[in-house]
Design a protein around this motif. Structure first.
Motif, mmCIF file in Angstrom:
data_model
loop_
_atom_site.group_PDB
_atom_site.id
_atom_site.type_symbol
_atom_site.label_atom_id
_atom_site.label_comp_id
_atom_site.label_asym_id
_atom_site.label_seq_id
_atom_site.Cartn_x
_atom_site.Cartn_y
_atom_site.Cartn_z
ATOM 1 N N GLU A 1 -6.076 -5.600 14.847
ATOM 2 C CA GLU A 1 -5.194 -4.628 15.291
ATOM 3 C C GLU A 1 -3.786 -5.510 15.603
ATOM 4 N N ALA A 2 -4.190 -6.780 15.866
ATOM 5 C CA ALA A 2 -2.800 -7.662 15.993
ATOM 6 C C ALA A 2 -2.265 -7.806 14.836
ATOM 7 N N VAL A 3 -2.815 -7.934 13.608
ATOM 8 C CA VAL A 3 -2.366 -8.019 12.455
ATOM 9 C C VAL A 3 -1.281 -6.994 12.130
ATOM 10 N N ILE A 4 -1.995 -5.636 12.335
ATOM 11 C CA ILE A 4 -1.239 -4.666 11.782
ATOM 12 C C ILE A 4 0.175 -4.355 12.936
ATOM 13 N N SER A 5 -0.103 -4.850 14.115
ATOM 14 C CA SER A 5 0.917 -4.427 15.269
ATOM 15 C C SER A 5 2.052 -5.572 14.817
ATOM 16 N N ALA A 6 1.640 -6.827 14.663
ATOM 17 C CA ALA A 6 2.672 -7.675 14.199
ATOM 18 C C ALA A 6 3.427 -7.562 12.959
ATOM 19 N N GLN A 7 2.915 -6.449 12.020
ATOM 20 C CA GLN A 7 3.698 -6.280 10.829
ATOM 21 C C GLN A 7 4.678 -5.236 11.087
ATOM 22 N N ILE A 8 4.305 -4.337 12.055
ATOM 23 C CA ILE A 8 4.999 -3.117 12.671
ATOM 24 C C ILE A 8 6.155 -3.607 13.163
ATOM 25 N N GLY B 1 4.019 -11.162 4.968
ATOM 26 C CA GLY B 1 3.344 -12.350 5.165
ATOM 27 C C GLY B 1 1.979 -11.527 5.506
ATOM 28 N N PHE B 2 1.750 -10.525 6.016
ATOM 29 C CA PHE B 2 0.782 -9.873 6.429
ATOM 30 C C PHE B 2 -0.192 -9.317 5.352
ATOM 31 N N ALA B 3 0.344 -9.116 4.180
ATOM 32 C CA ALA B 3 -0.073 -8.826 3.315
ATOM 33 C C ALA B 3 -1.006 -9.252 2.339
ATOM 34 N N ASN C 1 -3.094 -9.124 -3.283
ATOM 35 C CA ASN C 1 -2.774 -7.978 -4.341
ATOM 36 C C ASN C 1 -1.774 -7.135 -4.039
ATOM 37 N N ILE C 2 -1.364 -7.238 -2.802
ATOM 38 C CA ILE C 2 -0.056 -6.497 -2.365
ATOM 39 C C ILE C 2 1.118 -7.506 -2.868
ATOM 40 N N ARG C 3 1.112 -8.654 -2.499
ATOM 41 C CA ARG C 3 2.109 -9.842 -2.851
ATOM 42 C C ARG C 3 2.399 -9.840 -4.321
ATOM 43 N N ARG C 4 0.958 -9.751 -5.050
ATOM 44 C CA ARG C 4 1.575 -9.712 -6.571
ATOM 45 C C ARG C 4 2.098 -8.513 -7.095
ATOM 46 N N LEU C 5 1.716 -7.407 -6.686
ATOM 47 C CA LEU C 5 2.475 -6.078 -6.956
ATOM 48 C C LEU C 5 3.728 -6.052 -6.782
ATOM 49 N N PHE C 6 4.280 -6.613 -5.570
ATOM 50 C CA PHE C 6 5.743 -6.282 -5.147
ATOM 51 C C PHE C 6 6.606 -7.511 -5.219
ATOM 52 N N LEU C 7 5.734 -8.755 -5.593
ATOM 53 C CA LEU C 7 6.759 -9.998 -5.771
ATOM 54 C C LEU C 7 7.446 -10.529 -4.809
ATOM 55 N N ALA D 1 -4.676 -5.023 2.650
ATOM 56 C CA ALA D 1 -4.610 -4.794 1.208
ATOM 57 C C ALA D 1 -4.102 -3.528 0.675
ATOM 58 N N ALA D 2 -4.088 -2.508 1.564
ATOM 59 C CA ALA D 2 -3.830 -1.229 1.180
ATOM 60 C C ALA D 2 -3.523 -0.322 2.458
ATOM 61 N N VAL D 3 -2.741 0.825 2.248
ATOM 62 C CA VAL D 3 -2.533 1.696 3.489
ATOM 63 C C VAL D 3 -2.714 3.074 2.673
ATOM 64 N N GLN D 4 -3.521 3.579 3.210
ATOM 65 C CA GLN D 4 -3.568 5.298 2.695
ATOM 66 C C GLN D 4 -3.176 6.231 3.707
ATOM 67 N N LEU D 5 -2.267 7.030 3.621
ATOM 68 C CA LEU D 5 -1.856 8.131 4.250
ATOM 69 C C LEU D 5 -2.716 9.104 4.086
#
Length: 138
Positions: free
Chosen positions: A31-38, A51-53, A56-62, A126-130
């Motif tokens: 919860e702290a990681v998600i809150s900090a990213q928001i 930095g919270f990604a 796999n996300i870092r490689r995808l978006f560079l 690592a992923a977010v699904q809506l």
């Protein structure tokens, strides 16, 4: 025999207690990681948000800029949520799915599932699904 059974019950209880404490610790950390990213998104701090990604996300978006642009376009409710509420967690191997309810600026509530993975001793996104919207007529 009675002593062996008692010892087994004591060990089992300690194991269960330790697992519950570990689960509570993981819940708070996730919860702290998600809150900090928001919060980073709210401040347009894409470097911190990136930095919270997970890797796999870092490689995808560079770059943080690419990542920030994707979130702004594809996940506006994450970029600028009015409210954030944490729901249940589901364990999947070493990963945990964290359910999050976010209300956007228009007052619409969105359900998102965050895939959290442990990397280098910390939880990363690592992923977010809506999830599909709830039936508006209900």
């Amino acid at each position: 025999m009675k002593h062996i059974l008692l010892a087994f019950v004591v060990v089992l209880e300690f194991t269960r207690s330790g697992a519950a404490q570990a689960q509570e610790s993981a819940k708070a950390e996730i919860e702290a990681v998600i809150s900090a990213q928001i919060e980073a998104f709210r401040g347009d701090d894409f470097v911190t948000a990136f930095g919270f990604a997970a890797d796999n996300i870092r490689r995808l978006f560079l770059t943080p800029e690419n990542f920030g642009a994707m979130v702004q376009r594809g996940y506006p409710m994450v970029y600028r949520p009015e409210t954030v509420q944490f729901g249940a967690q589901t364990l999947e191997g070493a990963a945990i799915w964290q359910r999050v309810l976010m209300k956007d600026a228009a007052g619409v509530t969105h359900v998102l599932n965050y895939l959290m993975v442990p990397q280098n001793g910390v939880w990363r996104i690592a992923a977010v699904q809506l999830q599909p919207a709830l039936d508006a007529a209900a």
